[in-house]
Design an enzyme around this catalytic site. Sequence first.
Site, PDB file in Angstrom:
ATOM      1  N   ASP A 119      -0.034  41.539  67.616  1.00 55.56           N
ATOM      2  CA  ASP A 119       0.168  40.307  68.382  1.00 55.56           C
ATOM      3  C   ASP A 119      -0.466  40.488  69.756  1.00 55.56           C
ATOM      4  O   ASP A 119      -0.107  41.422  70.466  1.00 55.56           O
ATOM      5  CB  ASP A 119       1.679  40.107  68.611  1.00 55.56           C
ATOM      6  N   ARG A 140      -3.902  34.915  58.711  1.00 53.96           N
ATOM      7  CA  ARG A 140      -4.056  35.385  60.102  1.00 53.96           C
ATOM      8  C   ARG A 140      -4.854  36.678  60.213  1.00 53.96           C
ATOM      9  O   ARG A 140      -4.354  37.682  60.685  1.00 53.96           O
ATOM     10  CB  ARG A 140      -2.686  35.579  60.771  1.00 53.96           C
ATOM     11  N   ASP A 156      10.270  40.533  67.505  1.00 52.44           N
ATOM     12  CA  ASP A 156      10.250  40.027  66.127  1.00 52.44           C
ATOM     13  C   ASP A 156       9.961  41.063  65.049  1.00 52.44           C
ATOM     14  O   ASP A 156      10.040  40.758  63.871  1.00 52.44           O
ATOM     15  CB  ASP A 156       9.151  38.961  65.985  1.00 52.44           C
ATOM     16  N   ASP A 202       7.444  40.926  61.094  1.00 49.79           N
ATOM     17  CA  ASP A 202       6.722  39.771  61.610  1.00 49.79           C
ATOM     18  C   ASP A 202       5.225  39.904  61.361  1.00 49.79           C
ATOM     19  O   ASP A 202       4.734  39.464  60.328  1.00 49.79           O
ATOM     20  CB  ASP A 202       7.036  39.573  63.098  1.00 49.79           C
TER      21      ASP A 202
END
Length: 369
Positions: free
Chosen positions: A198, A250, A170, A194
Site C-alpha cells: 500500500d 490491483r 488492515d 488486506d
Amino acid sequence: MAILCIPNAIVAHGSEPSKAMNAIDKCWRGNPHWRRNRQQLATCSVGFAGKLTTNIGRAVTRYQVTDPTDDALNPKPGTLRYGTTIITGKKWITFKRDMCIKLQKPLLIGSFTTIDGRGPRVEIGDGACLLVYKASNVIIHGLRIHHCQPQGPGLVMGPDSKHLQLGPVDGDAIRLVSASKVWIDHNTLYKCTDGLIDVTRGSTDITISNNWFRSQDKVMLLGHDDEYWRDKNMKVTVAFNYFGPNCNQRMPRVRHGYAHVVNNLYQGWEQYAIGGSMNPSIKSEANYFIAPESGNKEVTWRQNSYGISWKFFSVGDVFANGASFTQTGRGGAKPNYTSQQGFQVAAATSVRLLTSSAGALRCPRRSTC
Ligand SMILES: *[C@@H]1O[C@H](CO)[C@@H](O)[C@H](O)[C@H]1NC(C)=O
C-alpha cells in the site's frame, strides 16, 4: 488458520538463477563477493526511487538480527525491531541465520534504513507486518512476508526510541504512509488479509522491483483514497515483478498519480491486472500479460465515476492467451527519469527470463545469489 514457516511452502517458480539478468540484478548478482560489499546494493536501484547511496558510507551502523522474538514496546537487543527503532542514524540490517519473525505490532521503519535479507531465509508472517511512516531513503530487500493480519490500535516503539500511538491497520505486508525514496526489491509476498503493498498519503518516488506476488486478492494499491489529492504528485515504478499465480486484482490499482509499469510478468488475473480511479496516468511498457484460461481477458479496469480524462496506455506489451488492453486518454506521459533513475527497458519477449528469479533469492553460502 495461517501457519508460519512451513518448510518448502514456497517453491520458486524458476529454479536456476538465470544467466540473463535485468538492469537491477546485473548490478550486483554476478559478483561472487557480494557478501563482503553488501552496501553496493544501494547503487543498484533504478526508477523513481533513484539511487539509495545516502544509505551507505562510514556513518552507517551495521546491525545483525540474531533473535527472532519481538516486543513491540521494549525491543530486546538482537531483534529486528531493536534495529529499526533503537539504533539511531543510518543502519544496515542483516540476519545471522534462517528465522521466522512473528511481529506483535507493525514494525516501524525510519529514514536511512536498509533491511537486507540476503543470505539466510527470513520470514515475517502470521502477525503484524511492515510500516514505513513519514520516512525516506529505505531499502526493503530479500524478505518473505505473508499472512499479515489486521492489528488494533496501540502503542509501539518507533524510530529514535520514541513510542508512537498507532491507529488500527488492515493487514498489509508493506504499508507506506507519507514516505519517499523507498525501494522494495526481491521480496516474496502472499496471503495477507488486506493487500501486499500500500503506497499512501503523499508517498512518492517509490520503486517496486523483482518481487514475487502470489495468492492474493488485492495486490498493490498506489494512492489510498479518492479524496486525497496530494497523491496526484505520486510517482511509482513497478518493474521486473512476477504476479501470480492466483492474484485477483490491483497489479497495481492507481489513484491520482503516475505509475510506470514496466517489464513485469502477469500470470493471469481474475478481475483485472492494472486499474485506477481519479485520473491516474499509467504507462504500461513491455510487460508480458498472460490472460487467464477463462473469464476476463481484459488487462485494465477503470472506475468511471470521474470521466475519462486520465491517461492509460500501453507500449510494447505482449498479450498472450487472448489478453487485451483498452487505452484511454491522449498521448502517454513519459516518466522523465533523471540519469540516476533511468534504465534500459527490455523487450517484452525477454520478460519471462528477466523475472524468473523474482522474489526472495536463495543465496547458499559462498555462492552467487
Ligand atoms: C514528463 O514531461 C512531460 C512534458 O513536460 C509531461 O507532460 C509529463 O507529465 C511528465 N511526466 C511525468 C511523470 O511527470
